[in-house]
Design a protein around this motif. Structure first.
Motif, PDB file in Angstrom:
ATOM      1  N   LEU A 221       0.799  -1.220  -0.021  1.00  0.00           N
ATOM      2  CA  LEU A 221      -0.014  -0.039   0.062  1.00  0.00           C
ATOM      3  C   LEU A 221       0.708   1.415  -0.282  1.00  0.00           C
ATOM      4  CD1 LEU A 221      -2.692  -0.878   2.797  1.00  0.00           C
ATOM      5  CD2 LEU A 221      -2.928  -0.885   0.069  1.00  0.00           C
ATOM      6  N   ARG A 222       1.851   1.123   0.648  1.00  0.00           N
ATOM      7  CA  ARG A 222       2.883   2.446   0.756  1.00  0.00           C
ATOM      8  C   ARG A 222       3.396   2.707  -0.505  1.00  0.00           C
ATOM      9  NH1 ARG A 222       3.608   6.697   3.137  1.00  0.00           N
ATOM     10  NH2 ARG A 222       3.127   7.305   1.225  1.00  0.00           N
ATOM     11  N   ASN A 223       3.727   1.578  -1.486  1.00  0.00           N
ATOM     12  CA  ASN A 223       4.210   1.659  -2.613  1.00  0.00           C
ATOM     13  C   ASN A 223       3.317   2.292  -3.532  1.00  0.00           C
ATOM     14  OD1 ASN A 223       6.782   0.839  -1.853  1.00  0.00           O
ATOM     15  ND2 ASN A 223       6.443  -1.384  -2.474  1.00  0.00           N
ATOM     16  N   LEU A 224       1.981   1.784  -3.563  1.00  0.00           N
ATOM     17  CA  LEU A 224       1.241   2.343  -4.421  1.00  0.00           C
ATOM     18  C   LEU A 224       0.707   3.709  -4.159  1.00  0.00           C
ATOM     19  CD1 LEU A 224      -1.765  -0.403  -4.225  1.00  0.00           C
ATOM     20  CD2 LEU A 224      -0.418   0.110  -6.361  1.00  0.00           C
ATOM     21  N   CYS A 225       0.637   4.280  -3.052  1.00  0.00           N
ATOM     22  CA  CYS A 225       0.490   5.778  -2.725  1.00  0.00           C
ATOM     23  C   CYS A 225       1.601   6.346  -3.458  1.00  0.00           C
ATOM     24  CB  CYS A 225       0.362   5.893  -1.032  1.00  0.00           C
ATOM     25  SG  CYS A 225      -1.315   5.235  -0.548  1.00  0.00           S
ATOM     26  N   ASP A 226       2.856   5.824  -2.853  1.00  0.00           N
ATOM     27  CA  ASP A 226       4.186   6.837  -3.687  1.00  0.00           C
ATOM     28  C   ASP A 226       3.991   7.032  -5.150  1.00  0.00           C
ATOM     29  OD1 ASP A 226       5.110   7.026  -0.868  1.00  0.00           O
ATOM     30  OD2 ASP A 226       6.242   5.344  -1.242  1.00  0.00           O
ATOM     31  N   GLU A 227       3.767   5.664  -5.664  1.00  0.00           N
ATOM     32  CA  GLU A 227       3.475   5.564  -7.147  1.00  0.00           C
ATOM     33  C   GLU A 227       2.497   6.872  -7.726  1.00  0.00           C
ATOM     34  OE1 GLU A 227       2.837   1.620  -8.263  1.00  0.00           O
ATOM     35  OE2 GLU A 227       4.717   1.162  -7.273  1.00  0.00           O
ATOM     36  N   HIS A 228       1.319   7.081  -7.042  1.00  0.00           N
ATOM     37  CA  HIS A 228       0.373   7.755  -7.656  1.00  0.00           C
ATOM     38  C   HIS A 228       0.162   9.118  -6.923  1.00  0.00           C
ATOM     39  CE1 HIS A 228      -0.581   3.657  -9.025  1.00  0.00           C
ATOM     40  NE2 HIS A 228      -1.288   4.293  -9.815  1.00  0.00           N
ATOM     41  N   GLY A 229       0.859   9.392  -5.903  1.00  0.00           N
ATOM     42  CA  GLY A 229       0.807  10.735  -5.483  1.00  0.00           C
ATOM     43  C   GLY A 229      -0.231  10.627  -4.318  1.00  0.00           C
ATOM     44  N   SER A 230      -0.659   9.643  -3.807  1.00  0.00           N
ATOM     45  CA  SER A 230      -1.769   9.604  -2.717  1.00  0.00           C
ATOM     46  C   SER A 230      -1.115   9.580  -1.426  1.00  0.00           C
ATOM     47  CB  SER A 230      -2.547   8.527  -2.864  1.00  0.00           C
ATOM     48  OG  SER A 230      -3.032   8.250  -4.422  1.00  0.00           O
TER      49      SER A 230
END
Length: 446
Positions: A221-230
């Motif tokens: 989840l941390r990586n997804l947020c980083d990738e999408h600016g969330s």
């Protein structure tokens, strides 16, 4: 046991309070709840004089139990005597904030509020303001208080309010995904990534049966947020200062959230909430920024004193060693009992909270790797049948728990959570004798 006084009080309460209670879960015990007269260590005494071992502990805030250490009691009494509140800043707010920022890895600044619900409402508002986006990803079966952004049901393809009074517009900006399902989270970001302000997640789903994360889930989840600016928001209202000690669950799972919401233990048993996080985000709250957030009772000096002295007591004494040790004894003891009496049931929990979920699993009981509570271990014989998300608890034997099991425990002098979904909590006031008596009661009740 005689319960006439509780029955009489409930009869009176029904005339002046909806459902006879001020929070709906309290009405769950059938046919009516017991009314508490006072607490004593790990016990409570009800209005009829019946004494119980209390594993509810105020639904989690009472890490130290019902008895306050002398220093904590003195701090509360002193603050109350000096004036219950001011509507102006006081030194105790600064001291409490400094303590939390010093111990919780993801917290550089903090804003105190008055409840966990208020904290998550404010965190969602802040995330939307920071990102300029509207959608919030939540986990199915998670709980983030009585707020419009999360009182939503459905999935990433369609949502609707889960309560009357919540506008459909809120549901349209909420994206529920299954907990412990990396593919579902990735699909939600593929579809909505440019519109997602934040992911809001409990490190351990603790309001619906206690569901542990699969290995690496929060890192994903941390990586997804980083990738999408969330932003990644950890809701640590329940886990905060209980899982992972003073570092909270984020330290145990080694994940660095952008924002963290708190409640319960951080107020030492008094009404409280807080939003912590990175300076660049938290300082966007008014007055340093433009995101409005305010509250008359925020930073209440009595609450601040209770919370700070509670955490100081934990830092200076063997609180976590004690409560986590008893928690392990309970979970391991329950695993042995369940293997003999109800192998289809699942023992869950971590650190100082625990639960027996009345699952309907086939095959062998939990394996050795999950003897201390389900850990989502693929090598466990029960991996395919254990709860993977809070919504799985709906398939458990909830009526059996409510109508047969819990009343049987109560009549043996043991109070466990009001329904199949809520957690049970260990406190510093509990003893090994309480654990042994409770395990014997489980044998009888099962």
């Amino acid at each position: 046991m005689n319960h006439e006084a509780s029955r009489s009080l409930y009869d009176r309460a029904l005339s002046v309070m909806p459902g006879g209670v001020n929070s709906s879960v309290r009405a769950a015990p059938q046919p009516y709840p017991i009314f508490v007269d006072h607490g004593d260590g790990g016990h409570v005494v009800d209005a009829d004089g019946n004494r119980y071992i209390d594993w509810i502990q105020g639904l989690g805030p009472l890490l130290l139990g019902h008895d306050m250490p002398e220093k904590l009691q003195a701090a509360i009494q002193s603050r109350a005597a000096e004036g219950p509140m001011y509507g102006m800043p006081s030194e105790i707010e600064v001291e409490h904030a400094e303590f939390v920022c010093r111990h919780v890895p993801g917290v550089e600044m903090i804003r105190f509020v008055n409840s966990g619900t208020e904290a998550t409402v404010s965190a969602c508002r802040l995330a939307r303001a920071v990102t300029g986006r509207d959608k919030i990803v939540i986990m199915q079966g998670g709980y983030h208080g009585a707020q419009e952004s999360t009182l939503v049901e459905g999935d990433a393809d369609g949502t609707e309010p889960s309560s009357p009074g919540v506008p459909q517009a809120f549901a349209e900006n909420t994206v529920p995904v299954p907990f412990n399902d990396p593919e579902a989270a990735e699909a939600a970001f593929e579809k909505h990534g440019e519109d997602i302000a934040a992911v809001l997640v409990e490190p351990v789903q603790a309001n619906m049966g206690i569901v542990y994360p699969v290995d690496g889930y929060h890192g994903m989840l941390r990586n997804l947020c980083d990738e999408h600016g969330s932003l990644l928001i950890f809701d640590e209202v329940i886990t905060g200062f209980r899982v992972g000690g003073l570092g909270c669950a984020q330290s145990e799972f080694d994940v660095d959230p952008d924002l963290t919401t708190f409640g319960k233990i951080i107020g030492g048993g008094f009404p409280v909430g807080a939003i912590g996080g990175k300076t660049e985000y938290i300082e966007q709250f008014t007055p340093s920024g433009d995101v409005f957030q305010a509250g008359t009772f925020s930073g209440n000096p009595v609450t601040m004193a209770a919370g700070l002295e509670t955490l100081r007591f934990c830092a200076e004494n063997d609180v976590y060693e004690h409560v986590n040790g008893l928690g392990r004894q309970l979970r391991e003891g329950l695993s042995e009992i369940v293997a003999d009496y109800a192998p289809e049931y699942t023992v869950v929990g971590s650190d100082s909270f625990f639960k027996l979920v009345f699952t309907r699993c086939d095959g062998e009981p939990q394996g050795e790797s999950c003897r201390n509570g389900c850990r989502q271990d693929p090598d466990c014989d029960r991996y395919g049948g254990c709860p993977k998300r809070g919504t799985d608890i709906y398939r458990a034997e909830t009526d059996r728990y409510a109508r047969l099991f819990r009343p049987a425990m109560r009549e043996q002098g043991i109070l466990v959570s009001q329904n199949q979904f809520e957690s049970n909590f260990v406190s510093y006031g509990h003893t090994e004798a309480d654990v042994e008596e409770t395990l014997e009661a489980y044998k009888e009740a099962l």
